[in-house]
Write a protein that holds these residues in place. Structure first.
Motif, PDB file in Angstrom:
ATOM      1  N   PRO A   9     -20.596  23.118 -31.595  1.00 44.11           N
ATOM      2  CA  PRO A   9     -20.422  24.576 -31.611  1.00 44.11           C
ATOM      3  C   PRO A   9     -20.665  25.242 -30.271  1.00 44.11           C
ATOM      4  O   PRO A   9     -20.405  26.443 -30.125  1.00 44.11           O
ATOM      5  N   ARG A  10     -21.154  24.494 -29.296  1.00 44.43           N
ATOM      6  CA  ARG A  10     -21.357  25.095 -27.973  1.00 44.43           C
ATOM      7  C   ARG A  10     -20.038  25.393 -27.274  1.00 44.43           C
ATOM      8  O   ARG A  10     -19.991  26.203 -26.352  1.00 44.43           O
ATOM      9  N   LEU A  11     -18.963  24.735 -27.674  1.00 42.54           N
ATOM     10  CA  LEU A  11     -17.662  24.952 -27.059  1.00 42.54           C
ATOM     11  C   LEU A  11     -16.980  26.141 -27.726  1.00 42.54           C
ATOM     12  O   LEU A  11     -16.698  26.109 -28.923  1.00 42.54           O
ATOM     13  N   VAL A  12     -16.710  27.193 -26.962  1.00 37.86           N
ATOM     14  CA  VAL A  12     -16.160  28.415 -27.560  1.00 37.86           C
ATOM     15  C   VAL A  12     -14.791  28.792 -27.013  1.00 37.86           C
ATOM     16  O   VAL A  12     -14.132  29.676 -27.569  1.00 37.86           O
ATOM     17  N   LEU A  13     -14.331  28.140 -25.944  1.00 35.46           N
ATOM     18  CA  LEU A  13     -13.030  28.439 -25.368  1.00 35.46           C
ATOM     19  C   LEU A  13     -12.590  27.255 -24.515  1.00 35.46           C
ATOM     20  O   LEU A  13     -13.414  26.649 -23.828  1.00 35.46           O
ATOM     21  N   VAL A  14     -11.311  26.922 -24.569  1.00 31.94           N
ATOM     22  CA  VAL A  14     -10.752  25.869 -23.720  1.00 31.94           C
ATOM     23  C   VAL A  14      -9.562  26.449 -22.960  1.00 31.94           C
ATOM     24  O   VAL A  14      -8.687  27.085 -23.558  1.00 31.94           O
ATOM     25  N   GLY A  15      -9.535  26.239 -21.658  1.00 31.86           N
ATOM     26  CA  GLY A  15      -8.401  26.651 -20.849  1.00 31.86           C
ATOM     27  C   GLY A  15      -7.731  25.439 -20.227  1.00 31.86           C
ATOM     28  O   GLY A  15      -8.411  24.476 -19.860  1.00 31.86           O
ATOM     29  N   PRO A  77      -5.257  35.887 -13.481  1.00 35.04           N
ATOM     30  CA  PRO A  77      -6.722  35.988 -13.526  1.00 35.04           C
ATOM     31  C   PRO A  77      -7.225  37.032 -14.517  1.00 35.04           C
ATOM     32  O   PRO A  77      -8.265  36.840 -15.154  1.00 35.04           O
ATOM     33  N   GLU A  78      -6.492  38.133 -14.674  1.00 37.95           N
ATOM     34  CA  GLU A  78      -6.932  39.177 -15.598  1.00 37.95           C
ATOM     35  C   GLU A  78      -7.000  38.647 -17.029  1.00 37.95           C
ATOM     36  O   GLU A  78      -7.934  38.962 -17.780  1.00 37.95           O
ATOM     37  N   ALA A  79      -6.003  37.833 -17.419  1.00 37.24           N
ATOM     38  CA  ALA A  79      -6.006  37.264 -18.763  1.00 37.24           C
ATOM     39  C   ALA A  79      -7.138  36.261 -18.930  1.00 37.24           C
ATOM     40  O   ALA A  79      -7.763  36.176 -20.002  1.00 37.24           O
ATOM     41  N   MET A  80      -7.408  35.480 -17.888  1.00 32.79           N
ATOM     42  CA  MET A  80      -8.515  34.533 -17.945  1.00 32.79           C
ATOM     43  C   MET A  80      -9.835  35.261 -18.137  1.00 32.79           C
ATOM     44  O   MET A  80     -10.673  34.866 -18.960  1.00 32.79           O
ATOM     45  N   ARG A  81     -10.028  36.327 -17.385  1.00 34.48           N
ATOM     46  CA  ARG A  81     -11.283  37.074 -17.494  1.00 34.48           C
ATOM     47  C   ARG A  81     -11.425  37.712 -18.873  1.00 34.48           C
ATOM     48  O   ARG A  81     -12.518  37.709 -19.464  1.00 34.48           O
ATOM     49  N   ALA A  82     -10.324  38.236 -19.408  1.00 30.99           N
ATOM     50  CA  ALA A  82     -10.377  38.845 -20.738  1.00 30.99           C
ATOM     51  C   ALA A  82     -10.743  37.812 -21.804  1.00 30.99           C
ATOM     52  O   ALA A  82     -11.545  38.091 -22.711  1.00 30.99           O
ATOM     53  N   ALA A  83     -10.160  36.612 -21.709  1.00 28.58           N
ATOM     54  CA  ALA A  83     -10.459  35.566 -22.679  1.00 28.58           C
ATOM     55  C   ALA A  83     -11.910  35.121 -22.575  1.00 28.58           C
ATOM     56  O   ALA A  83     -12.572  34.863 -23.602  1.00 28.58           O
ATOM     57  N   ARG A  85     -14.462  36.926 -21.565  1.00 31.56           N
ATOM     58  CA  ARG A  85     -15.315  37.983 -22.135  1.00 31.56           C
ATOM     59  C   ARG A  85     -15.266  37.961 -23.657  1.00 31.56           C
ATOM     60  O   ARG A  85     -16.291  38.083 -24.332  1.00 31.56           O
ATOM     61  N   ALA A  86     -14.059  37.799 -24.208  1.00 34.76           N
ATOM     62  CA  ALA A  86     -13.904  37.810 -25.669  1.00 34.76           C
ATOM     63  C   ALA A  86     -14.618  36.627 -26.319  1.00 34.76           C
ATOM     64  O   ALA A  86     -15.130  36.740 -27.439  1.00 34.76           O
TER      65      ALA A  86
END
Length: 240
Positions: A9-15, A77-83, A85-86
């Motif tokens: 559960p520590r993993l919350v986002l993958v890019g 970069p803006e989309a990366m930062r938004a993701a 934060r979310a």
């Protein structure tokens, strides 16, 4: 893939990088290192994607879908930062990322970002560190705090990893990334405990894509027996 499977559960986002990004990186490499780099680039960048799409091995995208983890194709970069934060991510962990993250993006996670780099930093900063490590007989792996300057942040942990004579640059990179996993768990525990990032080391020269003359002088193979099969079977390739 092994790192992601063990996070729970520590993993919350993958890019992950887009195919277009890989094409741009390939063109830059060929301009600097010549057409002799093309087989290496095709095997390490294109073949995992193709093999994963056709063979459907266990994929990082499938793990994300099963666990309900958002997966982001890295773009603006803006989309990366938004993701970021979310997701509420507190730390960004990078493996083999083909881009430089700007200061604004690195500042979004409360604890910054760390990177797994297959060399003994500050030696062999750059895109193909395993080649330069093999050429100089100094192979190892480092986990460092990410900064806007390439591979120049403070070093959390590192270890020497001797490799057999004749190891290719591709095989070395796989072995060194795997050797980082035990170190990485220790670094994550230190960061979670509130330890501040280490101070940046003395910066040594950047080591870019090797020219044909450098490759001939080094006597290091970019590809060896088994590298094509390993790339075809890459478990994190073939994003859905």
């Amino acid at each position: 893939m092994r790192f992601a499977e063990g996070l729970g559960p520590r993993l919350v986002l993958v890019g992950h990088s887009s195919p277009l990004r890989a094409a741009r990186a390939t063109w830059r490499a060929l301009r600097r290192g010549g057409p002799g780099l093309l087989p290496y680039l095709m095997v390490n960048h294109a073949l995992p994607m193709l093999g994963g799409a056709l063979r459907k091995p266990p994929r990082l995208s499938a793990l994300c879908a099963a666990r309900g983890i958002p997966a982001l194709r890295l773009g603006a970069p803006e989309a990366m930062r938004a993701a970021l934060r979310a997701s509420g991510a507190e730390l960004l962990v990078c493996f083999h990322l083909d881009r430089i993250l700007d200061a604004e993006t690195l500042a979004v996670p409360a604890r910054g970002a760390i990177n797994v780099h297959p060399s003994l930093l500050p030696r062999h900063r750059g895109p193909i560190p395993a080649f330069h490590g093999l050429a100089e007989g100094a192979t190892g792996v480092s986990i460092h705090q990410m900064a806007t300057r390439i591979d120049a942040g403070g070093i959390w942990a590192q270890r020497e990893v001797p490799l057999p004579p004749g190891t290719s640059a591709s095989a070395a990179a796989r072995a060194l990334h795997l050797a980082a996993l035990p170190l990485l768990e220790g670094v994550l525990a230190r960061i979670a405990a509130g330890e501040a990032p280490p101070a940046p080391p003395e910066t040594l020269p950047y080591r870019g894509w090797p020219s044909p003359a450098v490759r001939r002088a080094a006597g290091v193979r970019l590809l060896g027996k088994g590298d094509v099969a390993a790339a075809w079977r890459a478990p994190a390739g073939g994003w859905a």
